[in-house]
Design an enzyme around this catalytic site. Structure first.
Site, mmCIF file in Angstrom:
data_model
loop_
_atom_site.group_PDB
_atom_site.id
_atom_site.type_symbol
_atom_site.label_atom_id
_atom_site.label_comp_id
_atom_site.label_asym_id
_atom_site.label_seq_id
_atom_site.Cartn_x
_atom_site.Cartn_y
_atom_site.Cartn_z
ATOM 1 C CG ASP A 62 -7.301 4.708 -3.470
ATOM 2 O OD1 ASP A 62 -8.526 4.710 -3.766
ATOM 3 O OD2 ASP A 62 -6.486 3.940 -4.003
ATOM 4 C CD GLU A 70 -2.994 -0.819 -0.059
ATOM 5 O OE1 GLU A 70 -3.026 0.298 -0.616
ATOM 6 O OE2 GLU A 70 -3.704 -1.768 -0.434
ATOM 7 C CE1 TYR A 101 -6.497 3.148 0.100
ATOM 8 C CE2 TYR A 101 -4.110 3.135 0.424
ATOM 9 C CZ TYR A 101 -5.247 2.618 -0.177
ATOM 10 O OH TYR A 101 -5.138 1.559 -1.025
#
Ligand code: SF4
Length: 458
Positions: free
Chosen positions: A144, A43, A126
């Protein structure tokens, strides 16, 4: 849209999206298990970066740092080297700082608690939502840019997604429709739809699994959404860099330095460079440049620098390019063909004077080697790279240079520390050859310049 209609549309969205995701999800390396560390790394790498670009970096990174403990215990230099080319290097530093926190505070286990995970370095809402939902299946949203675009279009939301209030609203909406037991799949499904179908410029509505209930498409607004106010364009900066060639035992090598411990590109290696004088100073042109600089009594006069360099044995600048410089890069500019490549345009002076003042490094620029560009989120660098002959470092480095600059007004010929020995580099400076490129981490722009330079010297 009435509340009932919104709820029906939300239920349809979640159900159809999961069916589509189950049948169409890409086989990506970080989807092969639910290890929170692996998901965390993926991520962070995927922020601002395309999946295709990330995959080889991710695989190399996981091979080198297979667990959070491996990452925590690694030298930062190795982590940056593994990240080299991905950009946004503060991500790598924060990731390692977060890994160290996980080892110190949680025994090497990535926490599954929202407050704990959100307190780790570099983990924002996020990334916290992505790790909690994908690794631990907790019903947390992970919103996102992809998700904001899909949700804005599907629910016909006209809030400006550049504003935090829009993100908060979309996070609440996403959280309210996460299907029980499938939080990770749902979050990844929305992102996947945004990446593959509901793309920024040309949404593939006819192939979209949620077309039947998409309010944005029904209103013909899919290409207008999401609303996003424009960010300020990056500030342009002209940097003058020196590709300083070694001599004697350092022949074939070039001089590099490590950036400061904090700020942009912290602790990465680079060619020495300075900010060019402002447009007004630069536009003084060839004839006016030298006179203007000489009139500024607060700075080192370039004539003095060159005289000192000569005394230290720096050869005179050649009348024509060195033989080994003749194979200039594709982007290189031949001497004399550009104002930026001529000795009298003021930039030679600005570069040698700037390096002397800022770093105590005396060099003689010889000619322009290449012109490069690099865009950061907030700055656009244009980098003019000059081949340069090494003179010496002032003993005492930057401090000596600063003292010398101050003393110049009263006594232009004053001694200011004298030259250091040729091998006596200040801390954070190195002579490097091509073999060193494998161990030092450079920002992309300097990586390109150095790889090109060494390839053409081979
Ligand atoms: Fe996006 Fe079109 Fe699908 Fe709506 S129908 S979610 S605009 S791709």
């Amino acid at each position: 849209m009435s509340r009932e209609k919104t709820e029906a549309a939300a239920a349809f969205f979640a159900a159809e999206l999961l069916n589509w995701y189950d049948a169409n999800k890409r086989d990506l390396p970080w989807r092969r298990d639910r290890d929170p560390y692996r998901i965390w790394v993926s991520e962070v790498m995927l922020q601002q970066t395309r999946v295709d670009t990330v995959i080889p970096y991710y695989e190399r990174f996981m091979e080198r740092f297979p667990t959070v403990r491996h990452l925590a215990e690694a030298p930062e230099e190795e982590v940056l080297k593994c990240w080299e080319g991905l950009g946004y290097y503060s991500r790598a530093r924060n990731l390692q700082a977060g890994a160290r926190q996980v080892v110190e505070l949680y025994g090497g286990v990535v926490p599954d608690d929202k407050a704990a995970i959100s307190s780790l370095k570099g983990i924002g809402p996020y990334t916290a939502g992505a790790i909690l939902s994908i690794a631990y299946n907790k019903p947390e949203p992970a919103v996102d840019g992809n998700v904001m675009r899909v949700m804005s279009r599907y629910f016909l939301l006209e809030d400006d997604i550049a504003k935090p209030s829009a993100r908060t609203k979309i996070e609440r909406l996403a959280a309210s429709i996460i299907p029980e037991g499938r939080a990770g799949d749902f979050n990844q499904a929305v992102m996947e739809l945004g990446a593959l179908v509901c793309t920024p410029k040309s949404p593939g509505c006819l192939l979209c699994p949620v077309l039947a209930q998409c309010a944005g498409r029904a209103a013909g607004r899919e290409r207008d959404l999401p609303v996003k106010s424009k960010a300020k364009p990056p500030r342009p900066e002209l940097r003058l860099a020196a590709l300083v060639k070694g001599r004697g035992e350092h022949a074939g090598k070039v001089l590099v330095r490590r950036r400061p411990d904090s700020g942009l590109l912290a602790r990465m290696w680079e060619l020495p460079h300075v900010l060019a004088p402002d447009e007004a100073a630069r536009s003084r042109g060839r004839a006016a440049g030298a006179a203007a600089f000489a009139a500024d009594a607060r700075v080192l006069a370039s004539a003095t620098i060159l005289a000192d360099a000569k005394a230290a044995g720096v050869p005179e600048a050649p009348a024509v390019a060195d033989a080994d410089d003749s194979a200039a890069s594709a982007g290189a500019v031949a001497a004399g063909t550009s104002m930026a490549g001529t000795a009298g345009d003021g930039r030679f002076d600005a570069l040698s004077r700037g390096l002397a003042e800022e770093a105590g490094l005396l060099v003689r620029p010889v000619r322009l080697w290449s012109e490069e560009e690099h865009v950061f989120s907030h700055i656009r660098w244009k980098v003019d790279v000059y081949l340069a002959e090494f003179g010496f470092f002032l003993a005492g480095g930057r401090e000596a240079a600063a003292g010398a600059a101050g003393g110049m007004a009263a006594e232009p010929g004053a001694s200011y520390g004298g030259p250091s020995d040729a091998d006596d580099l200040p801390e954070g400076w190195l002579w490097i050859g091509p073999e060193d490129m494998a161990s030092l981490a450079f920002p992309n722009v300097f990586l390109r310049i150095l790889n090109d330079y060494f390839a053409r010297q081979a």
